[in-house]
Design a protein around this motif. Sequence first.
Motif, PDB file in Angstrom:
ATOM      1  N   CYS A  60      41.007  -8.836-133.227  1.00 22.47           N
ATOM      2  CA  CYS A  60      42.192  -9.559-132.761  1.00 22.47           C
ATOM      3  C   CYS A  60      43.291  -8.604-132.336  1.00 22.47           C
ATOM      4  O   CYS A  60      43.298  -7.419-132.690  1.00 22.47           O
ATOM      5  CB  CYS A  60      42.696 -10.520-133.833  1.00 22.47           C
ATOM      6  SG  CYS A  60      43.157  -9.747-135.396  1.00 22.47           S
ATOM      7  N   GLN A  61      44.231  -9.152-131.559  1.00 25.30           N
ATOM      8  CA  GLN A  61      45.387  -8.397-131.074  1.00 25.30           C
ATOM      9  C   GLN A  61      46.622  -9.281-131.092  1.00 25.30           C
ATOM     10  O   GLN A  61      46.534 -10.508-130.964  1.00 25.30           O
ATOM     11  CB  GLN A  61      45.164  -7.933-129.625  1.00 25.30           C
ATOM     12  CG  GLN A  61      44.215  -6.787-129.440  1.00 25.30           C
ATOM     13  CD  GLN A  61      44.184  -6.351-127.976  1.00 25.30           C
ATOM     14  OE1 GLN A  61      44.069  -7.176-127.087  1.00 25.30           O
ATOM     15  NE2 GLN A  61      44.298  -5.066-127.746  1.00 25.30           N
ATOM     16  N   ARG A  62      47.771  -8.643-131.231  1.00 29.65           N
ATOM     17  CA  ARG A  62      49.044  -9.321-131.016  1.00 29.65           C
ATOM     18  C   ARG A  62      49.443  -9.046-129.566  1.00 29.65           C
ATOM     19  O   ARG A  62      49.636  -7.891-129.190  1.00 29.65           O
ATOM     20  CB  ARG A  62      50.105  -8.794-131.976  1.00 29.65           C
ATOM     21  CG  ARG A  62      49.797  -9.044-133.444  1.00 29.65           C
ATOM     22  CD  ARG A  62      50.687  -8.230-134.356  1.00 29.65           C
ATOM     23  NE  ARG A  62      50.442  -6.796-134.190  1.00 29.65           N
ATOM     24  CZ  ARG A  62      51.139  -5.854-134.833  1.00 29.65           C
ATOM     25  NH1 ARG A  62      52.115  -6.196-135.661  1.00 29.65           N
ATOM     26  NH2 ARG A  62      50.870  -4.585-134.629  1.00 29.65           N
ATOM     27  N   VAL A  63      49.549 -10.085-128.774  1.00 31.45           N
ATOM     28  CA  VAL A  63      49.748  -9.933-127.338  1.00 31.45           C
ATOM     29  C   VAL A  63      51.056 -10.599-126.907  1.00 31.45           C
ATOM     30  O   VAL A  63      51.341 -11.732-127.319  1.00 31.45           O
ATOM     31  CB  VAL A  63      48.574 -10.569-126.556  1.00 31.45           C
ATOM     32  CG1 VAL A  63      48.802 -10.472-125.058  1.00 31.45           C
ATOM     33  CG2 VAL A  63      47.261  -9.888-126.947  1.00 31.45           C
ATOM     34  N   GLN A  64      51.821  -9.899-126.090  1.00 33.91           N
ATOM     35  CA  GLN A  64      53.059 -10.466-125.549  1.00 33.91           C
ATOM     36  C   GLN A  64      52.725 -11.475-124.462  1.00 33.91           C
ATOM     37  O   GLN A  64      51.966 -11.197-123.541  1.00 33.91           O
ATOM     38  CB  GLN A  64      53.934  -9.359-124.953  1.00 33.91           C
ATOM     39  CG  GLN A  64      55.335  -9.801-124.557  1.00 33.91           C
ATOM     40  CD  GLN A  64      56.251  -9.920-125.766  1.00 33.91           C
ATOM     41  OE1 GLN A  64      56.167  -9.119-126.689  1.00 33.91           O
ATOM     42  NE2 GLN A  64      57.127 -10.914-125.755  1.00 33.91           N
ATOM     43  N   ASN A  65      53.307 -12.669-124.560  1.00 32.89           N
ATOM     44  CA  ASN A  65      53.118 -13.702-123.549  1.00 32.89           C
ATOM     45  C   ASN A  65      54.484 -14.318-123.276  1.00 32.89           C
ATOM     46  O   ASN A  65      54.936 -15.209-123.978  1.00 32.89           O
ATOM     47  CB  ASN A  65      52.132 -14.765-124.021  1.00 32.89           C
ATOM     48  CG  ASN A  65      51.814 -15.782-122.941  1.00 32.89           C
ATOM     49  OD1 ASN A  65      51.392 -15.416-121.843  1.00 32.89           O
ATOM     50  ND2 ASN A  65      51.999 -17.059-123.237  1.00 32.89           N
ATOM     51  N   GLY A  66      55.165 -13.811-122.248  1.00 33.97           N
ATOM     52  CA  GLY A  66      56.530 -14.228-121.994  1.00 33.97           C
ATOM     53  C   GLY A  66      57.428 -13.745-123.112  1.00 33.97           C
ATOM     54  O   GLY A  66      57.442 -12.552-123.449  1.00 33.97           O
ATOM     55  N   ASN A  67      58.141 -14.661-123.760  1.00 34.47           N
ATOM     56  CA  ASN A  67      59.017 -14.300-124.872  1.00 34.47           C
ATOM     57  C   ASN A  67      58.322 -14.404-126.218  1.00 34.47           C
ATOM     58  O   ASN A  67      58.929 -14.135-127.259  1.00 34.47           O
ATOM     59  CB  ASN A  67      60.262 -15.200-124.876  1.00 34.47           C
ATOM     60  CG  ASN A  67      61.123 -15.002-123.638  1.00 34.47           C
ATOM     61  OD1 ASN A  67      61.262 -13.883-123.144  1.00 34.47           O
ATOM     62  ND2 ASN A  67      61.698 -16.084-123.132  1.00 34.47           N
ATOM     63  N   ASP A  68      57.061 -14.796-126.217  1.00 31.75           N
ATOM     64  CA  ASP A  68      56.331 -15.020-127.465  1.00 31.75           C
ATOM     65  C   ASP A  68      55.297 -13.925-127.704  1.00 31.75           C
ATOM     66  O   ASP A  68      54.777 -13.318-126.770  1.00 31.75           O
ATOM     67  CB  ASP A  68      55.621 -16.375-127.433  1.00 31.75           C
ATOM     68  CG  ASP A  68      56.582 -17.532-127.234  1.00 31.75           C
ATOM     69  OD1 ASP A  68      57.678 -17.488-127.830  1.00 31.75           O
ATOM     70  OD2 ASP A  68      56.239 -18.465-126.486  1.00 31.75           O
ATOM     71  N   ILE A  69      55.007 -13.704-128.970  1.00 29.83           N
ATOM     72  CA  ILE A  69      53.898 -12.834-129.344  1.00 29.83           C
ATOM     73  C   ILE A  69      52.800 -13.721-129.919  1.00 29.83           C
ATOM     74  O   ILE A  69      53.009 -14.452-130.884  1.00 29.83           O
ATOM     75  CB  ILE A  69      54.323 -11.774-130.380  1.00 29.83           C
ATOM     76  CG1 ILE A  69      55.440 -10.895-129.807  1.00 29.83           C
ATOM     77  CG2 ILE A  69      53.122 -10.907-130.757  1.00 29.83           C
ATOM     78  CD1 ILE A  69      55.956  -9.860-130.788  1.00 29.83           C
ATOM     79  N   VAL A  70      51.636 -13.670-129.307  1.00 31.44           N
ATOM     80  CA  VAL A  70      50.527 -14.564-129.630  1.00 31.44           C
ATOM     81  C   VAL A  70      49.391 -13.753-130.252  1.00 31.44           C
ATOM     82  O   VAL A  70      49.137 -12.612-129.850  1.00 31.44           O
ATOM     83  CB  VAL A  70      50.030 -15.279-128.351  1.00 31.44           C
ATOM     84  CG1 VAL A  70      48.827 -16.151-128.637  1.00 31.44           C
ATOM     85  CG2 VAL A  70      51.170 -16.103-127.748  1.00 31.44           C
TER      86      VAL A  70
END
Length: 328
Positions: A309-319
């Motif tokens: 898994c990864q923590r990915v930036q998506n706009g203003n959110d971290i998913v």
Amino acid sequence: MKAKTVLILLSAVILCLTGCTESQKPTTVVDNSSAVTTSSSADSDSTNSYYDSTPISQAYLSGNTANLDDKQLEIYNKAVSAIEKLITLDMNDYEKELAVHDYIVGCSSYDEAHLNALGIGLPNSDNPYGCLINGKAICSGYSTTFQLFMDMLEIPCKTIYATDFEGDDHSWNIVQIGESWYYVDACWDDPIPDFTDRPVRHKYFNVSKEYMKTKHVWDDTELPDTDSTKFSYITQTVTHINSVNEIESLMEKALDNMQDSVAVTSDMSDFQFSETDQIDTNFNEENIKGLSKVFDSFCEKHTDHQVYCQRVQNGNDIVLVMYMRKFR
């Protein structure tokens, strides 16, 4: 529908005007959706080195194939057959684009012969004939095939010829869905080695310019900004969860749909991320209580898969994104 005309935008001339380093290669952008033509004065014949799929898309939009040669007609027939199977009237442009992306990744594999010492692979691997008819393509084969389908479906698209982060020649696309542009690299979503029944990757499907620039190098002076994540793959597939235990069923569902990733958000304290992981760096699942057990349970059922898994930036959110990698 009106037939589209061809534009070839060559921005190599701006190499010395935009602060590009001496080692950075010129960027070429091919756009089959406009009637204006601009080319670099330094290389006015460079348009000849890029495959022009316009006659095929024009034939589809006009309903007249009389001007296609035999090879173009083969491509046309294969593409039309795919569209008839993939595309329905109730689909929006994002759904059409996703169906095309997954089809291209599934119908072709990278022509590894181009990676040998001589760099000689099958003919036509750099264009839709190699991708659709031979089932073998290099990066430009993937990108020109994606361009062809987008033109046939009248979805604004451009093909970018530049380099990857190691300085090797590379090609990918930028596509307009809704009011924003997104980057797509179908070639890198079909990694080597290829094999039957591998889930489709979407790591480079409808991503931002910032994300793309972590591994791609190009001059974007003449290109529009990506100013929305509305039609990013993560936004379109992310699920809000209330328990870690929900993740396994989401992974199973993704696998059933031949997808290799699951994106989740949550209000749980373990999911309140303050930073993202680098593009090739994994997040330690042990930092989220119960996640390792979920992964172990999934891999016990699917012994030919690995999960990370990864923590990915998506706009203003971290998913948080889970990837299920199938191996031979």
